[in-house]
Design a protein around this motif. Structure first.
Motif, PDB file in Angstrom:
ATOM      1  N   UNK A  28      -2.723  14.884  -2.696  1.00 28.52           N
ATOM      2  CA  UNK A  28      -3.812  13.985  -2.331  1.00 28.52           C
ATOM      3  C   UNK A  28      -4.227  13.133  -3.525  1.00 28.52           C
ATOM      4  N   UNK A  29      -4.307  13.793  -4.676  1.00 25.54           N
ATOM      5  CA  UNK A  29      -4.668  13.055  -5.885  1.00 25.54           C
ATOM      6  C   UNK A  29      -3.610  11.997  -6.191  1.00 25.54           C
ATOM      7  N   UNK A  30      -2.364  12.386  -5.977  1.00 24.54           N
ATOM      8  CA  UNK A  30      -1.276  11.456  -6.227  1.00 24.54           C
ATOM      9  C   UNK A  30      -1.406  10.235  -5.328  1.00 24.54           C
ATOM     10  N   UNK A  31      -1.695  10.526  -4.058  1.00 23.56           N
ATOM     11  CA  UNK A  31      -1.854   9.444  -3.093  1.00 23.56           C
ATOM     12  C   UNK A  31      -2.972   8.494  -3.477  1.00 23.56           C
ATOM     13  N   UNK A  32      -4.081   9.070  -3.922  1.00 19.64           N
ATOM     14  CA  UNK A  32      -5.200   8.248  -4.376  1.00 19.64           C
ATOM     15  C   UNK A  32      -4.812   7.408  -5.567  1.00 19.64           C
ATOM     16  N   UNK A  33      -4.216   8.069  -6.515  1.00 24.48           N
ATOM     17  CA  UNK A  33      -3.915   7.416  -7.782  1.00 24.48           C
ATOM     18  C   UNK A  33      -2.928   6.269  -7.600  1.00 24.48           C
ATOM     19  N   UNK A  34      -1.865   6.524  -6.849  1.00 21.91           N
ATOM     20  CA  UNK A  34      -0.832   5.512  -6.695  1.00 21.91           C
ATOM     21  C   UNK A  34      -1.055   4.632  -5.477  1.00 21.91           C
ATOM     22  N   UNK A  35      -2.148   4.922  -4.789  1.00 15.83           N
ATOM     23  CA  UNK A  35      -2.471   4.157  -3.577  1.00 15.83           C
ATOM     24  C   UNK A  35      -1.321   4.198  -2.581  1.00 15.83           C
ATOM     25  N   UNK A  87       5.684   5.378  -7.648  1.00 19.01           N
ATOM     26  CA  UNK A  87       4.907   4.411  -6.884  1.00 19.01           C
ATOM     27  C   UNK A  87       5.822   3.485  -6.095  1.00 19.01           C
ATOM     28  N   UNK A  88       6.910   3.068  -6.741  1.00 18.80           N
ATOM     29  CA  UNK A  88       7.856   2.191  -6.054  1.00 18.80           C
ATOM     30  C   UNK A  88       8.488   2.904  -4.863  1.00 18.80           C
ATOM     31  N   UNK A  89       8.946   4.130  -5.113  1.00 22.38           N
ATOM     32  CA  UNK A  89       9.631   4.849  -4.052  1.00 22.38           C
ATOM     33  C   UNK A  89       8.721   5.151  -2.879  1.00 22.38           C
ATOM     34  N   UNK A  90       7.538   5.640  -3.185  1.00 22.33           N
ATOM     35  CA  UNK A  90       6.685   6.138  -2.108  1.00 22.33           C
ATOM     36  C   UNK A  90       5.706   5.103  -1.604  1.00 22.33           C
ATOM     37  N   UNK A  91       5.763   3.938  -2.160  1.00 19.51           N
ATOM     38  CA  UNK A  91       4.746   2.948  -1.832  1.00 19.51           C
ATOM     39  C   UNK A  91       4.986   2.205  -0.542  1.00 19.51           C
ATOM     40  N   UNK A  92       6.075   2.552   0.147  1.00 15.39           N
ATOM     41  CA  UNK A  92       6.385   1.780   1.346  1.00 15.39           C
ATOM     42  C   UNK A  92       5.835   2.390   2.614  1.00 15.39           C
ATOM     43  N   UNK A  93       5.491   3.646   2.530  1.00 19.04           N
ATOM     44  CA  UNK A  93       4.954   4.273   3.734  1.00 19.04           C
ATOM     45  C   UNK A  93       6.019   4.595   4.762  1.00 19.04           C
ATOM     46  N   UNK A  94       7.289   4.646   4.322  1.00 17.08           N
ATOM     47  CA  UNK A  94       8.335   4.954   5.287  1.00 17.08           C
ATOM     48  C   UNK A  94       8.560   6.450   5.367  1.00 17.08           C
TER      49      UNK A  94
END
Lengths: 367, 159, 510
Positions: A107-114, A360-367
């Motif tokens: 959750x913290x990761x999600x917040x931090x990296x949006x 952030x790049x990898x997970x930032x797409x929401x796929x």
């Protein structure tokens, strides 16, 4: 006894501390210790209420024992006054180990990296993008927040909104800068998810690169684990030849063969055929290499990607790390060959500090 | 005259020239040397290759043994060399500077390739942070060039 | 956990208490009635986390201490063998898991502490009802939290804790809060419109008698000097002059009261631990033990007295100092004649059979604190015999190193670190700085610079209470430095020289 209340409050604040420093923990994943299946332990400096106190050149004192003048003594404790009783400072400089669940960490990761929540494909309900970041958490380590951080955030905000005037630099942190973003609670869809890690273990990949891969995969696992209930993980190592292995072997193998990336792709494709029919599974691939693929192998690798991997997976991420010899041309070749392909995500990870951006790049797409 | 001597003689005649490409041969072996500049003291080499058909039917273990031997002989370059990767399929051994030369501006290293078929080739590479890897010239004295060619020959002899 | 009303000792322990108490009184120790409570290790950690009190106001720092103690991270050498509360009655805790020898030792040790609390003059002004008061403080703060909000109050407490050292430990008594209504500087600012008073004077004297205004200041009002003299009790000053809400003043005064209560404990650690160790040693060896017990005793006793290379063990130094004093006064090795004697051998042989040792140590425990104790009784022989050394941080090697074993250096270092409990001396010198109601503090620099990042953070907390800009004057690298925080930005005036502000060569206007 209501010390438990104080303890809970303290833990809450510490979590805030971890959030504040999450970037550091992301980069230095080795700091995080595993404590069982769902728990990790994180070292956090002990909290300190600021006071007027003497600086380093005043932190000497009187000790007793043997030793010549000039010889070193261990780090002093609290000085001749000793500790204990209220009115003495909490131990500054000590580290505490704090336990956090993987989900909390994610959750913290999600917040931090949006990071946007993942939209699984297929039959699972699709969450609206808007569900993130609507609620603003009021709790947080306000009292311990260092002035400069609030200032910097306010500054960034002002610059981005066009308000900042360099000649008149009076930056005013508004209340919004001091609040935490948090999830609304959304139900996790019950769908199947699998993640396949592939790593180049040929001669040019050293332990430093493996450390980076290990750190990055830790965070990826935590994130995926929070987005799906139960994630299947598979590991493939390769040099000129690929094989599927367990997690431990994945990180502790070194071969001396030449690098043929296509071998890994082939093995991955076979694995998917066998175990993860694409209609039922959300499949994620993360591949790491220094990009020094041998000669003519690119052609085969690209074919496999195009025909058997990219059409089946939610996301295929390639992270190019740097060996002592720099990194190779594979990333550039991929970029040229697959420009515009939404499923393939590329990222360079030159060193530890690159881990943050890469995730952030990898997970930032929401796929 | 040995191959090495032939090469050196050829270099002498090319002194002061730029964009030099020399080829000398001896029996089944041929040495190709390309250089940007050829001076009295040193040669700015972009390519140094010994080609021969003697390595045609060679198996992997022998190529590997030869590469080990080659590495221990070639200890007079800027960095020591060791085998890094072996491609079984192509029956090639890749040898590189170990460790590479590293500073704030990136890293630099030699790469020696010993191939079944076959050939022994020397190149130098540079990788600056943020940029792609590029081949760069290696500045070598005539003496070192001579030794290299000798050692390449020895490597083939030993197989 | 309810307030401890009566003890829960087993019959054996209760009998043991009677026995040990008798020994203690027999030796002349004098203390309030003492209650021992039997608890387990976890309860001890909870109590220790709260400074020995079963209940405190809610705050995360107690949670942190508890967390840390539970995990076994010990601070310094002090293991929690006992916690004794300065109170009437005295409360002390025994660990359930200890064997009888240890319990006896702890009891004897506790009576030493109780005697010290009751008789040492530096405790004479402390509340002897602190047990009740801490509970009361807790209740009051909880009520405030209910009304105003937990986090608001907690943040405020954090700010106050930042400043809790800023009391006057050397004042002969604890100053009571002045009437708030009469002097709220900030509140009264707007109504001021006094004409400046000018004295008639000779021209050349005029700039001194009628101070020139600061450049840029066009105020007509003559600056009022508050406080008249530098005030070390900064918390009191804030209580009297800062624009605090009622609940804030309440909380701050609680923090201040508790700070004053604990202060003497910080000032007498060496003496107190030494005194208690002296007596547990005496009682145990002369009365408390059978021969079989001696081994166990030595084990426990030496544990308390074990040294660590950097930390001075207050138990050890304290007990040795008391023994040294006793021995010297028994053999008359004090006074002018003795001091003037140069011959080492003669000093060692000195014995007038004065027999004043016991009397002297009782007197010492009554009137001294650690600072005066060390100042008066630390001797060269003692420093040598106990291998004391001074250590310091060497920035070159980035390590702490032994600097000297010379008596003057060691003593001086010890005295420095004991002054003001090892904290910097800071006073309010001006509550109306620049005639704008700004707060000006001054650090009485005595050779050691402040930790600047902590100082700026603390100033932020100070500003939260004062609401207007706050300043701290100190010295950094031998240069006068003024740190300022105005609520938004930090400023640092490094090397500002006074002569820039005042130019005495020009005539003043009149």
């Amino acid at each position: 006894m209501d010390i438990k209340r104080d303890q809970r409050r303290f833990k809450q604040i510490v979590r805030g501390r971890i959030r504040d420093n999450l970037r550091k923990y992301i980069t230095h994943g080795e700091m995080i210790g595993r404590r069982g299946k769902d728990l990790v332990s994180i070292p956090v400096p002990q909290l300190d209420v600021p006071r007027f106190k003497f600086g380093k050149n005043g932190s000497g004192g009187v000790g007793q024992g043997d030793g010549e003048v000039g010889s070193p003594v261990g780090k002093p404790g609290q000085g001749p006054q000793g500790a204990g009783g209220a009115g003495s400072e909490p131990g500054s400089g000590h580290l505490m180990e704090v336990e956090v669940t993987l989900d909390e960490l994610a959750e913290m990761l999600g917040d931090e990296l949006e990071l946007p929540r993942i939209k699984p494909k297929g039959n699972a309900s699709v969450e609206a993008e808007k569900s993130k970041y609507n609620s603003v958490r009021q709790t947080g380590p306000e009292s311990l927040r260092h002035f400069r951080r609030t200032y910097l955030r306010a500054l960034k905000r002002q610059i981005s909104t066009g308000v900042y005037e360099p000649l008149e630099p009076r930056v005013i942190p508004i209340k919004a800068d001091k609040q935490y973003r948090s999830w609304n609670d959304v139900p996790i869809p019950h769908v199947n998810a699998a993640v396949i890690y592939m790593m180049d273990v040929s001669g040019s990949m050293t332990d430093d690169q493996k450390e980076i891969v290990r750190t990055e995969s830790f965070w990826i696992d935590a994130w995926l684990g929070s987005q799906y209930k139960g994630v299947q993980r598979r590991y493939i190592i390769h040099d000129a030849v690929a094989k599927q292995v367990d997690e431990h072997t994945f990180y502790h193998t070194r071969e001396s063969g030449g690098t043929r990336i296509s071998s890994a792709y082939r093995t991955a494709a076979q694995l998917i055929d066998r175990e993860f029919p694409a209609e039922l599974w959300n499949i994620y691939c993360f591949q790491f290499s220094d990009g020094d693929n041998w000669g003519d192998d690119n052609r085969q690798a690209f074919e496999l990607l195009t025909d058997r991997l990219l059409p089946r997976v939610n996301l295929f991420c390639y992270g190019q790390v740097e060996s002592p010899y720099g990194s190779g041309e594979f990333l550039d070749s991929l970029e040229k060959q697959f420009a515009g392909n939404e499923t393939l995500v590329l990222s360079e990870i030159p060193d530890k500090d690159g881990i943050y951006e890469s995730i952030k790049t990898f997970l930032g797409k929401g796929r | 005259m040995t191959l090495a001597q032939k090469l050196l003689a050829g270099l002498q005649t090319s002194l002061g020239q730029t964009s030099v490409a020399l080829t000398v041969d001896e029996g089944a072996r041929e040495v190709n040397c390309k250089a940007l500049q050829c001076e009295q003291l040193a040669v700015t080499v972009t390519d140094l290759t010994l080609e021969t058909s003697e390595l045609a039917g060679i198996d992997l273990p022998r190529i590997q043994a030869a590469s080990q031997a080659l590495c221990s002989r070639v200890n007079y370059l800027l960095e020591p060399i060791s085998p890094i990767e072996t491609d079984a399929q192509g029956c090639t051994v890749q040898m590189r500077s170990n460790p590479p030369q590293q500073d704030d501006n990136g890293c630099r290293y030699y790469e020696l390739l010993l191939r079944r078929g076959g050939s022994v080739a020397l190149h130098r590479y540079e990788k600056q942070p943020g940029k792609a890897r590029v081949r760069v010239p290696a500045v070598l004295t005539h003496e070192v060039l001579g030794r290299l060619v000798d050692d390449f020959s020895q490597a083939v002899d030993g197989i | 956990m309810p307030l401890i009303q009566s003890s829960n000792l087993t019959p054996e322990l209760a009998a043991m208490q009677v026995e040990v108490e008798e020994y203690a009184r027999g030796h002349g120790l004098d203390f309030y009635p003492t209650i021992f409570e039997l608890i387990d290790a976890d309860e001890l950690n909870m109590i220790a986390a709260r400074g020995g009190f079963p209940t405190r106001y809610p705050h995360w720092r107690f949670g942190m201490e508890y967390e840390s103690l539970s995990r076994g991270y010990q601070y310094g050498l002090q293991k929690i063998y006992e916690m004794v509360i300065n109170n009437d009655p005295c409360y002390a805790y025994l660990m359930r898991c200890n064997g009888p020898i240890d319990q006896k030792l702890v009891m004897a040790h506790v009576y030493g502490h109780c005697d010290f609390f009751k008789n040492n003059q530096w405790f004479s002004h402390t509340s002897r009802k602190m047990m009740d008061e801490t509970a009361n403080h807790g209740t009051r703060i909880r009520k405030i939290m209910d009304k105003v909000g937990v986090e608001t109050v907690e943040e405020f407490i954090d700010a106050c804790l930042s400043l809790e050292d800023l009391i006057d430990v050397y004042s002969p008594h604890i100053k009571r809060r002045a009437d708030r209504k009469s002097s709220t500087l900030n509140g009264e600012r707007e109504e001021e419109a006094k004409k400046p008073r000018r004295f008639r004077s000779k021209d050349y004297m005029d700039t001194f008698v009628n101070p020139r205004e600061l450049p840029g200041e066009k105020h007509d009002v003559e600056p009022r000097k508050v406080p008249e003299h530098p005030e070390r009790d900064v918390l009191l000053f804030l209580l009297e002059h800062a624009p605090l809400d009622g609940w804030q003043a309440d909380v701050l005064s609680i923090i201040r009261d508790e700070a004053y209560y604990f202060a003497p404990q910080g000032q007498t650690k060496i003496m107190n631990e030494g005194w208690a160790s002296y007596w547990h040693s005496k009682i145990m060896t002369t009365q408390g033990l059978t021969t079989a017990d001696i081994v166990n005793y030595c084990d426990h006793h030496s544990g308390t007295l074990a040294s660590s290379p950097t930390q001075l063990n207050p138990y050890k130094v304290g007990i040795e100092m008391f023994r040294d004093i006793e021995s010297r006064w028994n053999r008359g090795a004090f006074g002018r004649e003795y001091e003037e004697c140069d011959d080492d051998a003669e000093r060692r042989r000195w014995n007038t059979n004065a027999g004043l040792g016991l009397e002297k140590i009782f007197e010492v425990r009554r009137i001294h604190n650690d600072l005066t104790f060390i100042d008066e009784f630390l001797t060269l022989d003692f420093v040598r015999e106990h291998k004391l050394f001074r250590f310091g941080y060497n920035p070159g090697s980035e390590a702490y190193e032994i600097e000297s074993r010379e008596f003057p250096q060691v003593k001086q270092q010890l005295l420095s670190s004991l002054t003001n409990r090892g904290r910097p001396l800071i006073s309010v010198t001006d509550g109306n700085f620049r005639n704008r109601g700004e707060l000006y503090l001054k650090h009485e620099h005595s050779g050691v610079d402040l930790q600047i990042d902590y100082a700026t953070d603390t100033l932020e907390n100070l500003q939260k209470l004062w609401n207007r800009p706050v300043h701290l004057e100190t010295i950094v690298d031998d240069t006068k430095t003024v740190l300022t925080y105005d609520g938004e930005e930090h400023e640092c005036d490094y090397g500002e020289s006074l002569s820039d502000l005042f130019d005495f060569s020009e005539d003043s206007e009149d």
